[in-house]
Design an enzyme around this catalytic site. Structure first.
Site, PDB file in Angstrom:
ATOM      1  N   GLU A  76     -16.137  33.101   1.716  1.00 22.69           N
ATOM      2  CA  GLU A  76     -14.758  33.308   0.756  1.00 22.69           C
ATOM      3  C   GLU A  76     -14.796  33.119  -0.691  1.00 22.69           C
ATOM      4  O   GLU A  76     -14.104  32.838  -1.550  1.00 22.69           O
ATOM      5  CB  GLU A  76     -13.900  32.241   1.347  1.00 22.69           C
ATOM      6  N   HIS A  95     -11.119  24.730   0.240  1.00 26.99           N
ATOM      7  CA  HIS A  95     -10.592  25.370   1.422  1.00 26.99           C
ATOM      8  C   HIS A  95     -10.695  24.442   2.724  1.00 26.99           C
ATOM      9  O   HIS A  95     -11.992  24.083   2.815  1.00 26.99           O
ATOM     10  CB  HIS A  95     -10.913  26.846   1.394  1.00 26.99           C
ATOM     11  N   HIS A  97      -9.769  23.710   7.234  1.00 24.09           N
ATOM     12  CA  HIS A  97      -8.879  24.211   8.309  1.00 24.09           C
ATOM     13  C   HIS A  97      -8.440  22.761   8.903  1.00 24.09           C
ATOM     14  O   HIS A  97      -8.504  22.702   9.977  1.00 24.09           O
ATOM     15  CB  HIS A  97      -9.823  24.930   9.395  1.00 24.09           C
ATOM     16  N   HIS A 158      -4.706  30.561   9.613  1.00 26.02           N
ATOM     17  CA  HIS A 158      -6.121  30.373   8.716  1.00 26.02           C
ATOM     18  C   HIS A 158      -6.379  28.882   8.404  1.00 26.02           C
ATOM     19  O   HIS A 158      -7.106  28.247   9.202  1.00 26.02           O
ATOM     20  CB  HIS A 158      -6.632  31.478   7.541  1.00 26.02           C
TER      21      HIS A 158
HETATM   22  P1  13P Z   1     -18.257  29.621   4.941  1.00 25.21           P
HETATM   23  O1  13P Z   1     -19.183  28.956   5.856  1.00 25.21           O
HETATM   24  O2  13P Z   1     -18.884  31.151   4.806  1.00 25.21           O
HETATM   25  O3  13P Z   1     -17.760  29.279   3.700  1.00 25.21           O
HETATM   26  O4  13P Z   1     -16.767  30.044   5.763  1.00 25.21           O
HETATM   27  C1  13P Z   1     -16.003  29.135   6.337  1.00 25.21           C
HETATM   28  C2  13P Z   1     -14.634  29.382   6.301  1.00 25.21           C
HETATM   29  O5  13P Z   1     -13.858  28.586   6.355  1.00 25.21           O
HETATM   30  C3  13P Z   1     -14.198  30.701   6.220  1.00 25.21           C
HETATM   31  O6  13P Z   1     -12.837  30.980   5.914  1.00 25.21           O
END
Ligand code: 13P
Length: 242
Positions: A76, A95, A97, A158
């Site tokens: 990202e 960022h 999840h 996402h």
């Molecule tokens: P990365 O491990 O490449 O940072 O990706 C994790 C992710 O949350 C992609 O949106």
């Protein structure tokens, strides 16, 4: 401009990522973190478990997309790069999840002002961006749009993005967004909750600024509401505390 302490920033990145997973707002190698570092920025490597990550694993990137380090930068990197370039008011991008924020994001539900704490993200809503494939420029464009005048957004199907002037501030905001999302998800089965109007949210925002409320305490304690003894001592007798 004072030279950033890159070694300290790298250490803090590892600690912040571990705290992010320990706080329950992320799991496994999902999520990523970046921080401004002089004319460049530091970013977590792609797919490396945070409990194995060392400061030397952190990648350094230029705004032209070139990078240095022993891994691939986060997939990202485009939205981290674009946010750090466009938003001079912030220095850290996180960022993750987190489950409740993502629960809303899979339905493309933005959060309205159902609770006054929505104002901590800088406005009267926390928007959900349109969906775009992870790691693409289209996702970066969608994220920047959803972050217009905001310090956090949901990413369609996402997760979420939270911004801060510090890494600790970005993590703090991500936890607040997740808490609000959890409240909203739990309130929704009782019906769409009523929304505070813009005039009230304006008052909330002004009150937050006046009282340094809803802001992570600054490292030096300057906005710590529990500390202003000097100000209280100067206040006229009988004057109620704000
Ligand atoms: P990365 O491990 O490449 O940072 O990706 C994790 C992710 O949350 C992609 O949106």
């Amino acid at each position: 401009m004072t030279q950033p302490d890159e070694r300290a920033l790298r250490r803090e990145m590892v600690e912040t990522c571990r705290r992010m997973n320990a706080s329950g707002i992320n799991q496994g190698t999902a999520g990523n973190l970046s921080v401004r570092c002089g004319k460049e920025f530091l970013i977590t490597p792609s797919s490396l478990p945070y409990d194995e990550m060392k400061p030397s694993d952190i990648m350094k990137m230029g705004y032209d997309g070139t990078f240095e380090g022993k891994h691939r930068p986060s997939s990202e990197w485009r939205f981290h790069r674009d946010i750090l370039r466009e938003r001079q008011d912030i220095s850290a991008v996180l960022h993750c999840h987190s489950v409740y924020a993502t629960t809303l994001a899979v339905h493309h539900r933005s959060m309205p002002a159902f609770h006054y704490m929505i104002a901590v993200a800088g406005g009267t809503t926390i928007r959900c961006s349109r969906y775009a494939t992870f790691g693409t420029q289209a996702l970066s464009d969608a994220a920047l749009e959803a972050l217009q005048d905001r310090r956090a957004c949901l990413l369609g199907q996402h997760g979420q993005i939270a911004l801060g002037t510090t890494m600790a501030g970005a993590l703090w905001l991500a936890v607040e967004v997740e808490t609000l999302a959890r409240m909203y998800v739990q309130a929704l089965p009782l019906g769409e909750p009523p929304v505070l109007d813009d005039a009230e949210m304006g008052r909330v925002s002004a009150q937050m600024q006046r009282m340094s409320y809803g802001q992570m305490p600054d490292a030096d304690g300057t906005n710590d509401m529990a500390r202003p003894k000097a100000a209280m001592a100067r206040a006229k007798p009988g004057k109620p505390a704000r």
